[in-house]
Enzyme design. Sequence first.
Site, mmCIF file in Angstrom:
data_model
loop_
_atom_site.group_PDB
_atom_site.id
_atom_site.type_symbol
_atom_site.label_atom_id
_atom_site.label_comp_id
_atom_site.label_asym_id
_atom_site.label_seq_id
_atom_site.Cartn_x
_atom_site.Cartn_y
_atom_site.Cartn_z
ATOM 1 N N ILE A 22 29.305 39.322 38.489
ATOM 2 C CA ILE A 22 28.454 40.889 39.273
ATOM 3 C C ILE A 22 29.272 41.415 40.072
ATOM 4 O O ILE A 22 29.887 42.762 39.820
ATOM 5 C CB ILE A 22 27.488 40.150 39.750
ATOM 6 C CG1 ILE A 22 26.599 40.093 38.304
ATOM 7 C CG2 ILE A 22 26.690 42.402 40.360
ATOM 8 C CD1 ILE A 22 24.519 39.941 39.608
ATOM 9 N N ASP A 165 15.489 45.112 34.776
ATOM 10 C CA ASP A 165 14.658 44.505 34.035
ATOM 11 C C ASP A 165 13.846 46.053 33.408
ATOM 12 O O ASP A 165 13.304 45.841 32.629
ATOM 13 C CB ASP A 165 13.141 44.062 34.927
ATOM 14 C CG ASP A 165 14.013 42.798 35.802
ATOM 15 O OD1 ASP A 165 14.411 42.363 35.009
ATOM 16 O OD2 ASP A 165 14.020 42.689 36.820
ATOM 17 N N HIS A 193 11.292 39.155 40.511
ATOM 18 C CA HIS A 193 12.122 39.561 39.835
ATOM 19 C C HIS A 193 12.251 38.352 39.153
ATOM 20 O O HIS A 193 13.133 36.875 39.490
ATOM 21 C CB HIS A 193 13.564 39.729 40.467
ATOM 22 C CG HIS A 193 14.676 39.884 39.272
ATOM 23 N ND1 HIS A 193 15.060 39.985 38.176
ATOM 24 C CD2 HIS A 193 15.954 38.953 39.756
ATOM 25 C CE1 HIS A 193 16.295 39.582 37.614
ATOM 26 N NE2 HIS A 193 16.510 39.167 38.276
#
Length: 336
Positions: A22, A165, A193
């Site tokens: 990431i 999401d 999450h």
Amino acid sequence: MNSFSAPKTPIRVAVTGAAGNIGYALLFRIASGHMFGADQPVALNLIEIEPGMAPLKGVAMELDDCAFPLLTEVVQTSDSSVGFKDVDWALLVGSVPRKKGMERADLLGINGKVFVGQGKAINDYAKPSVRVLVVGNPCNTNALIAMKSAPAIPNTQFFAMTRLDENRAKTQLAQKAGVPVAQVTELCVWGNHSPTMYPDFENAKINRSKATSVILDESWLRDTFVPTVGQRGKAIIEARGASSAASAANAVVDTVRDLLQPTRGDIHSVCVISNGEYGTPAGLITSLPIKVDGAGKWRVVGDIKLSDYAKTQIAASNEELLEERKVAFGQLGLSI
Ligand code: NAX
């Protein structure tokens, strides 16, 4: 007459796990101005653990090689007291992944220790106005642990990420309805999450009409859409052989950018400290619908009507968060 405007002071951003997947998708977008704007200089404090320092050097070399006009400094460190020094934002991306044979409780304890340490360092070295966004999983509970470990920083400055999401959910609805994704608004993902999260299709809008008046197939919404959003991370791993990275980094950019500007015509999902809104357990960091006002202050949107079905889904996800907190706080000796 010449008009001069003083150059803006750089925003200093710490990113943990900066050499990870990431991190590699995120740093270049921060440095190129996507997060804070095309005229806002940034300084990056890249934080890694020792084994990550060699690859981090390579990432920093690539940042150099982009010659980003907005990037004023790159700090590379494995020392939290250096990494969080005077930062305006702390993006906590790095965390220890679950390995074979590791129980969920082990993972909560191992990462919990990391987030106690990072919370303390943020408390001691970051600017008092610092805002902290946790991405590393389990992100809600990690954010709560960091918040508890940083008593000098207001609780309202800690966030965890459910924007990926929300983005996933919006695209699923748009594709089903056959409309561009920008037409899907007011879609809040509630809770943890994790696969228990609840993407609230009942209050979502498609082209300003209720999504449920556009997509009439309720069994698709409940039995396909909701689990598809919850399991999307797993599906990406299966397809790509690696977990979401570019889309996660994009959601970090979206989250920070939308916390900094007034919200217009939409709401956004961010995990924030609950004050008991909508019956969520006060004191948890849970995903709620938020808006930001003209002064840059966020608030939970207060007028959403939840059906009994939605309330049951949200309660189950928050129940999971209560359990995570119990296990992690028990192991770390933190009090609720
Ligand atoms: P990677 O394993 O590629 O990178 C993680 C990096 O963090 C590694 O370079 C590692 O050396 C570093 N690291 C580990 N412990 C650290 C510490 N204490 N201090 C500083 N650095 C540390 O993982 P990546 O794919 O980048 O994912 C990072 C985290 O994001 C994972 O926990 C992942 O589960 C989580 N995710 C969260 C998402 C969300 O929506 N909230 C979605 C994407 C992602 O799954």
